[in-house]
Design an enzyme around this catalytic site. Structure first.
Site, PDB file in Angstrom:
ATOM      1  N   TYR A  35     -17.146  -2.869   3.580  1.00  0.00           N
ATOM      2  CA  TYR A  35     -16.406  -2.474   4.761  1.00  0.00           C
ATOM      3  C   TYR A  35     -15.849  -0.908   4.631  1.00  0.00           C
ATOM      4  O   TYR A  35     -15.815  -0.316   5.839  1.00  0.00           O
ATOM      5  CB  TYR A  35     -15.279  -3.304   4.741  1.00  0.00           C
ATOM      6  CG  TYR A  35     -14.128  -2.991   5.817  1.00  0.00           C
ATOM      7  CD1 TYR A  35     -14.518  -3.243   7.256  1.00  0.00           C
ATOM      8  CD2 TYR A  35     -13.054  -2.231   5.763  1.00  0.00           C
ATOM      9  CE1 TYR A  35     -13.654  -2.700   8.202  1.00  0.00           C
ATOM     10  CE2 TYR A  35     -11.881  -1.765   6.463  1.00  0.00           C
ATOM     11  CZ  TYR A  35     -12.229  -2.216   7.795  1.00  0.00           C
ATOM     12  OH  TYR A  35     -11.432  -1.695   8.777  1.00  0.00           O
ATOM     13  N   GLU A  51      -3.817  -1.700  -5.336  1.00  0.00           N
ATOM     14  CA  GLU A  51      -5.129  -1.186  -5.434  1.00  0.00           C
ATOM     15  C   GLU A  51      -5.959  -1.599  -4.451  1.00  0.00           C
ATOM     16  O   GLU A  51      -6.554  -0.904  -3.769  1.00  0.00           O
ATOM     17  CB  GLU A  51      -5.887  -1.573  -6.733  1.00  0.00           C
ATOM     18  CG  GLU A  51      -7.063  -0.806  -6.923  1.00  0.00           C
ATOM     19  CD  GLU A  51      -7.165   0.623  -7.167  1.00  0.00           C
ATOM     20  OE1 GLU A  51      -8.444   1.034  -6.835  1.00  0.00           O
ATOM     21  OE2 GLU A  51      -6.135   1.223  -7.088  1.00  0.00           O
ATOM     22  N   GLY A  74      -5.903 -11.679  11.473  1.00  0.00           N
ATOM     23  CA  GLY A  74      -4.874 -12.079  12.369  1.00  0.00           C
ATOM     24  C   GLY A  74      -4.325 -13.271  12.252  1.00  0.00           C
ATOM     25  O   GLY A  74      -3.562 -13.868  13.373  1.00  0.00           O
ATOM     26  N   PRO A 131      -7.215   0.317  11.579  1.00  0.00           N
ATOM     27  CA  PRO A 131      -6.541  -1.167  11.663  1.00  0.00           C
ATOM     28  C   PRO A 131      -5.809  -1.271  10.493  1.00  0.00           C
ATOM     29  O   PRO A 131      -4.509  -1.901  10.509  1.00  0.00           O
ATOM     30  CB  PRO A 131      -7.910  -2.032  11.292  1.00  0.00           C
ATOM     31  CG  PRO A 131      -8.973  -1.301  12.069  1.00  0.00           C
ATOM     32  CD  PRO A 131      -8.845  -0.007  11.619  1.00  0.00           C
ATOM     33  N   TYR A 149      -0.311  -1.419   7.853  1.00  0.00           N
ATOM     34  CA  TYR A 149       0.876  -0.940   7.169  1.00  0.00           C
ATOM     35  C   TYR A 149       2.082  -0.406   7.824  1.00  0.00           C
ATOM     36  O   TYR A 149       3.218  -0.610   7.224  1.00  0.00           O
ATOM     37  CB  TYR A 149       0.284   0.034   6.020  1.00  0.00           C
ATOM     38  CG  TYR A 149      -0.539  -0.508   4.901  1.00  0.00           C
ATOM     39  CD1 TYR A 149      -0.470  -1.777   4.396  1.00  0.00           C
ATOM     40  CD2 TYR A 149      -2.074  -0.200   4.920  1.00  0.00           C
ATOM     41  CE1 TYR A 149      -1.013  -2.290   3.494  1.00  0.00           C
ATOM     42  CE2 TYR A 149      -2.857  -0.825   4.151  1.00  0.00           C
ATOM     43  CZ  TYR A 149      -2.377  -1.742   3.186  1.00  0.00           C
ATOM     44  OH  TYR A 149      -3.370  -2.412   2.350  1.00  0.00           O
TER      45      TYR A 149
END
Length: 163
Positions: free
Chosen positions: A27, A86, A96, A129, A134
């Protein structure tokens, strides 16, 4: 989704944890950087001197769907310990549904229980995203600091046994 649960990672999770780390690396467009193996995770997380801890998220069937890995840090200015997050990763099909929120809050709970002065982490600048997630958690970026890294040959070049 019918539900999920969180629990501390155990040595038997290293294969699943390695799989999740590999997914996270893909990712983040960093698959080539992954050197970790399940055996290395077993040694560094559950060996004689554990370097970090992890919390596993599992679905109702017990399959790993996410994790948060963290380790102690320290603030000289606060004279208090901290926690460095980390990695926090949730498989795409389970995003979601509150899994990431629960993992993040579980690490924050560890920070509170350990009387930490802060919890910190890094986010890739392009990962909108994650940044939005955060921000929803109440976090704000530290724009005055730049993360620096020394690895591989640069780290080896600083061997104090040779000058």
């Amino acid at each position: 989704m019918s539900g999920f649960s969180l629990r501390p990672a155990v040595a038997e999770d290293c294969d699943a944890l390695h799989g999740l780390i590999s997914e996270l690396a893909a990712y983040e467009r960093m698959s080539a950087a992954v050197r970790a193996t399940p055996a290395m995770l077993r040694e560094t997380l559950f060996g004689e001197r554990p370097a970090a801890e992890a919390i596993m998220a599992t679905d109702a069937g017990g399959q790993a769907i996410g994790f948060a890995l963290f380790f102690p840090s320290y603030s000289t200015f606060l004279a208090r310990p901290g926690l460095w997050l980390e990695d926090l990763y949730v498989k795409p099909d389970f995003r979601g549904h509150g899994v990431g929120n629960a993992l993040f809050r579980a690490v924050a709970q560890q920070a509170r229980e350990r009387d930490c002065g802060r919890m910190e982490w890094s986010v890739l600048n392009w990962n909108k995203p994650a940044i939005a997630f955060y921000q929803r958690m109440g976090a704000r970026p530290e724009d005055d600091w730049t993360t620096w890294r020394l690895t591989g040959t640069g780290l080896a070049a600083l061997d104090t046994t040779t000058r």
